[in-house]
Design a protein around this motif. Sequence first.
Motif, PDB file in Angstrom:
ATOM      1  N   GLY A 172       0.818  -1.197   0.000  1.00  0.00           N
ATOM      2  CA  GLY A 172       0.000   0.000   0.000  1.00  0.00           C
ATOM      3  C   GLY A 172       0.851   1.246   0.000  1.00  0.00           C
ATOM      4  N   HIS A 173       0.180   2.392   0.202  1.00  0.00           N
ATOM      5  CA  HIS A 173       0.873   3.680   0.214  1.00  0.00           C
ATOM      6  C   HIS A 173       1.595   3.848   1.554  1.00  0.00           C
ATOM      7  CE1 HIS A 173       1.692   7.870  -0.701  1.00  0.00           C
ATOM      8  NE2 HIS A 173       1.218   8.195   0.493  1.00  0.00           N
ATOM      9  N   TYR A 221       0.087   3.531  12.733  1.00  0.00           N
ATOM     10  CA  TYR A 221      -1.158   3.848  12.022  1.00  0.00           C
ATOM     11  C   TYR A 221      -1.920   2.576  11.669  1.00  0.00           C
ATOM     12  CZ  TYR A 221      -3.984   5.294   7.975  1.00  0.00           C
ATOM     13  OH  TYR A 221      -5.004   5.494   7.078  1.00  0.00           O
ATOM     14  N   PHE A 222      -1.220   1.579  11.139  1.00  0.00           N
ATOM     15  CA  PHE A 222      -1.873   0.322  10.771  1.00  0.00           C
ATOM     16  C   PHE A 222      -2.390  -0.409  12.013  1.00  0.00           C
ATOM     17  CE2 PHE A 222      -1.799  -4.239   9.684  1.00  0.00           C
ATOM     18  CZ  PHE A 222      -2.620  -4.225   8.566  1.00  0.00           C
ATOM     19  N   CYS A 223      -1.675  -0.303  13.122  1.00  0.00           N
ATOM     20  CA  CYS A 223      -2.113  -0.923  14.374  1.00  0.00           C
ATOM     21  C   CYS A 223      -3.407  -0.284  14.876  1.00  0.00           C
ATOM     22  CB  CYS A 223      -1.005  -0.786  15.424  1.00  0.00           C
ATOM     23  SG  CYS A 223      -1.361  -1.606  16.983  1.00  0.00           S
ATOM     24  N   MET A 238      -7.059  -2.034  15.165  1.00  0.00           N
ATOM     25  CA  MET A 238      -7.689  -2.159  16.473  1.00  0.00           C
ATOM     26  C   MET A 238      -9.108  -1.600  16.472  1.00  0.00           C
ATOM     27  SD  MET A 238      -6.455  -0.594  20.131  1.00  0.00           S
ATOM     28  CE  MET A 238      -6.743   1.085  19.595  1.00  0.00           C
ATOM     29  N   THR A 239      -9.311  -0.477  15.804  1.00  0.00           N
ATOM     30  CA  THR A 239     -10.632   0.155  15.774  1.00  0.00           C
ATOM     31  C   THR A 239     -11.533  -0.398  14.677  1.00  0.00           C
ATOM     32  OG1 THR A 239      -9.713   1.915  14.379  1.00  0.00           O
ATOM     33  CG2 THR A 239      -9.778   2.304  16.755  1.00  0.00           C
ATOM     34  N   THR A 240     -11.048  -1.392  13.916  1.00  0.00           N
ATOM     35  CA  THR A 240     -11.782  -2.041  12.816  1.00  0.00           C
ATOM     36  C   THR A 240     -12.161  -1.053  11.726  1.00  0.00           C
ATOM     37  OG1 THR A 240     -14.014  -1.827  13.763  1.00  0.00           O
ATOM     38  CG2 THR A 240     -12.714  -3.731  14.458  1.00  0.00           C
ATOM     39  N   VAL A 241     -11.434   0.055  11.584  1.00  0.00           N
ATOM     40  CA  VAL A 241     -11.704   1.003  10.504  1.00  0.00           C
ATOM     41  C   VAL A 241     -11.334   0.379   9.160  1.00  0.00           C
ATOM     42  CG1 VAL A 241     -11.062   3.225   9.507  1.00  0.00           C
ATOM     43  CG2 VAL A 241     -11.479   3.034  11.959  1.00  0.00           C
ATOM     44  N   GLY A 242     -10.105  -0.137   9.054  1.00  0.00           N
ATOM     45  CA  GLY A 242      -9.681  -0.859   7.856  1.00  0.00           C
ATOM     46  C   GLY A 242      -9.861  -0.099   6.559  1.00  0.00           C
ATOM     47  N   TYR A 243      -9.109   1.002   6.392  1.00  0.00           N
ATOM     48  CA  TYR A 243      -9.227   1.791   5.166  1.00  0.00           C
ATOM     49  C   TYR A 243      -8.913   0.963   3.919  1.00  0.00           C
ATOM     50  CZ  TYR A 243      -9.499   6.189   7.755  1.00  0.00           C
ATOM     51  OH  TYR A 243      -9.893   7.211   8.565  1.00  0.00           O
ATOM     52  N   GLY A 244      -7.856   0.182   3.984  1.00  0.00           N
ATOM     53  CA  GLY A 244      -7.399  -0.536   2.811  1.00  0.00           C
ATOM     54  C   GLY A 244      -6.228   0.113   2.129  1.00  0.00           C
ATOM     55  N   ASP A 245      -5.772   1.279   2.679  1.00  0.00           N
ATOM     56  CA  ASP A 245      -4.579   1.906   2.091  1.00  0.00           C
ATOM     57  C   ASP A 245      -3.322   1.134   2.448  1.00  0.00           C
ATOM     58  OD1 ASP A 245      -4.942   2.526   4.725  1.00  0.00           O
ATOM     59  OD2 ASP A 245      -4.361   4.635   4.547  1.00  0.00           O
ATOM     60  N   LEU A 246      -3.360   0.399   3.559  1.00  0.00           N
ATOM     61  CA  LEU A 246      -2.297  -0.521   3.929  1.00  0.00           C
ATOM     62  C   LEU A 246      -2.940  -1.876   4.220  1.00  0.00           C
ATOM     63  CD1 LEU A 246      -0.096   1.642   6.352  1.00  0.00           C
ATOM     64  CD2 LEU A 246       0.443   1.002   3.995  1.00  0.00           C
ATOM     65  N   VAL A 247      -2.503  -2.918   3.524  1.00  0.00           N
ATOM     66  CA  VAL A 247      -3.106  -4.251   3.694  1.00  0.00           C
ATOM     67  C   VAL A 247      -2.002  -5.295   3.795  1.00  0.00           C
ATOM     68  CG1 VAL A 247      -5.255  -3.700   2.509  1.00  0.00           C
ATOM     69  CG2 VAL A 247      -3.301  -4.513   1.188  1.00  0.00           C
ATOM     70  N   PRO A 248      -2.206  -6.329   4.643  1.00  0.00           N
ATOM     71  CA  PRO A 248      -1.218  -7.411   4.712  1.00  0.00           C
ATOM     72  C   PRO A 248      -1.239  -8.231   3.428  1.00  0.00           C
ATOM     73  CG  PRO A 248      -3.125  -7.912   6.076  1.00  0.00           C
ATOM     74  CD  PRO A 248      -3.324  -6.516   5.590  1.00  0.00           C
ATOM     75  N   LEU A 285     -16.666   2.319   9.235  1.00  0.00           N
ATOM     76  CA  LEU A 285     -17.065   1.782   7.936  1.00  0.00           C
ATOM     77  C   LEU A 285     -15.841   1.583   7.057  1.00  0.00           C
ATOM     78  CD1 LEU A 285     -19.506   0.992   6.216  1.00  0.00           C
ATOM     79  CD2 LEU A 285     -19.647   3.369   5.459  1.00  0.00           C
ATOM     80  N   GLY A 286     -15.012   2.617   6.948  1.00  0.00           N
ATOM     81  CA  GLY A 286     -13.726   2.519   6.284  1.00  0.00           C
ATOM     82  C   GLY A 286     -13.765   1.980   4.869  1.00  0.00           C
ATOM     83  N   TYR A 287     -14.440   2.695   3.968  1.00  0.00           N
ATOM     84  CA  TYR A 287     -14.469   2.247   2.571  1.00  0.00           C
ATOM     85  C   TYR A 287     -13.058   2.155   2.003  1.00  0.00           C
ATOM     86  CZ  TYR A 287     -19.536   2.681   2.180  1.00  0.00           C
ATOM     87  OH  TYR A 287     -20.881   2.503   2.325  1.00  0.00           O
ATOM     88  N   GLY A 288     -12.225   3.149   2.296  1.00  0.00           N
ATOM     89  CA  GLY A 288     -10.850   3.120   1.825  1.00  0.00           C
ATOM     90  C   GLY A 288     -10.591   3.989   0.625  1.00  0.00           C
ATOM     91  N   ASP A 289     -11.656   4.530   0.000  1.00  0.00           N
ATOM     92  CA  ASP A 289     -11.417   5.419  -1.137  1.00  0.00           C
ATOM     93  C   ASP A 289     -10.863   6.765  -0.691  1.00  0.00           C
ATOM     94  OD1 ASP A 289     -13.769   5.852   0.169  1.00  0.00           O
ATOM     95  OD2 ASP A 289     -14.879   6.521  -1.597  1.00  0.00           O
ATOM     96  N   LYS A 290     -11.126   7.137   0.571  1.00  0.00           N
ATOM     97  CA  LYS A 290     -10.567   8.357   1.146  1.00  0.00           C
ATOM     98  C   LYS A 290      -9.936   7.997   2.489  1.00  0.00           C
ATOM     99  CE  LYS A 290     -12.053  10.982  -2.177  1.00  0.00           C
ATOM    100  NZ  LYS A 290     -11.108  11.601  -3.130  1.00  0.00           N
ATOM    101  N   SER A 291      -8.680   8.412   2.672  1.00  0.00           N
ATOM    102  CA  SER A 291      -7.993   8.080   3.918  1.00  0.00           C
ATOM    103  C   SER A 291      -6.872   9.086   4.143  1.00  0.00           C
ATOM    104  CB  SER A 291      -7.438   6.646   3.869  1.00  0.00           C
ATOM    105  OG  SER A 291      -6.507   6.522   2.817  1.00  0.00           O
ATOM    106  N   PHE A 292      -6.122   8.883   5.224  1.00  0.00           N
ATOM    107  CA  PHE A 292      -4.977   9.746   5.550  1.00  0.00           C
ATOM    108  C   PHE A 292      -3.743   9.203   4.823  1.00  0.00           C
ATOM    109  CE2 PHE A 292      -8.012  10.049   8.964  1.00  0.00           C
ATOM    110  CZ  PHE A 292      -8.007  11.385   9.320  1.00  0.00           C
ATOM    111  N   ASN A 293      -3.197  10.003   3.908  1.00  0.00           N
ATOM    112  CA  ASN A 293      -2.096   9.526   3.069  1.00  0.00           C
ATOM    113  C   ASN A 293      -0.743  10.136   3.422  1.00  0.00           C
ATOM    114  OD1 ASN A 293      -3.739   7.835   1.441  1.00  0.00           O
ATOM    115  ND2 ASN A 293      -4.423   9.632   0.268  1.00  0.00           N
TER     116      ASN A 293
END
Length: 359
Positions: A103-104, A114-116, A120-130, A237-245
Amino acid sequence: MSSSADSAREPLLPKDQIDPVTQDFNTKSRTSSSKRRLRRSRSAPRGDCTYDDNHVKTDEPPLHPSQLFRDLNPNLRRVIMFLALYLIIGTLCFYLVRNQISGHKTNGVLDAVYFCVVTMTTVGYGDLVPSSSASRLLACAFVFSGMVLVGHLLSRAADYLVEKQETLLVRAFHLRQSSGPLDILKELQTNKMRYKCYVTFIVFVVLVLAGTVFLVTFEKMPVIEAFYCVCSTVTTLGYGDKSFNSGTGRLFAVFWILTSTICLAQFLLYVAELNAETKQRELVKWVLTRRITNNDLEAADLDEDRVVEAAEFIVYKLKEMGKIDEKDISGIMEEFEQLDYDESGNLTNSDIVLAQIQR
């Protein structure tokens, strides 16, 4: 002066020769003065200020940060320690597998924190993924443990922090009235849950505005997209199309995501508790205002002596309100019977001593 000296020279009489009226008056005086002392002690300041040798009030020196941490509620202090431990271990683990996370990316340590938090909060943007089996199993472990920790935060930390602001809110609502400390305390006890909802909602609105302004200012998002990103974050909800980059944005997100998601969850919990409390108050009002019948008196007569005493009436009303049930009463009566050593129906000091010796 002479009358006081004469009274000082008066011989002390034995207790059995003192006039009963005088003895009763002295007893009542001592009792009333004792009650006054108790009342004063209950409404006295809790020691937030000190006094010098001339009994002049002086301000205490500021506390050291370590002293502030030690003075916190033990449950809150434990939760803070668990949260810090969780973030340290999570950051270390995700930093070690940073090459297995796609990811970015900005900074290794910052991205790990940030990923932790996002996990933990189950936001899961998707900008960083395992992207490997090891990193995915690690994420699964941390998301479950993080949900448990967030539950503790909801029940301990958020509740504690909100209660600290309740008095300020009551004073703000009654600025035009001359409300003393006792009036404020009574107001807090009466509408405690309602003020918790007010405080949490105000904090939540401030957090939403702060997140929106930050995204517009630092992430260069349009206002609508920034508000959309904030809403998808606080609701996890964390769609992931908008996140902190950006690096600055992710540093802000580490603290903002934790507080905003927990604040929203706590507000919804308080609303549910307020609804339940409102229904309970309606039931109590109905119980206290309805007309008493002969059947009620028969049900309240616990010892079946055809006389309802004050204690029996109180127990019956508490049962109607749902405050206690038959199981609670049975447990209390069982303890009373164990302490009533002479089976007289009353507890005395000798009963307590004999019951302790028997045990």
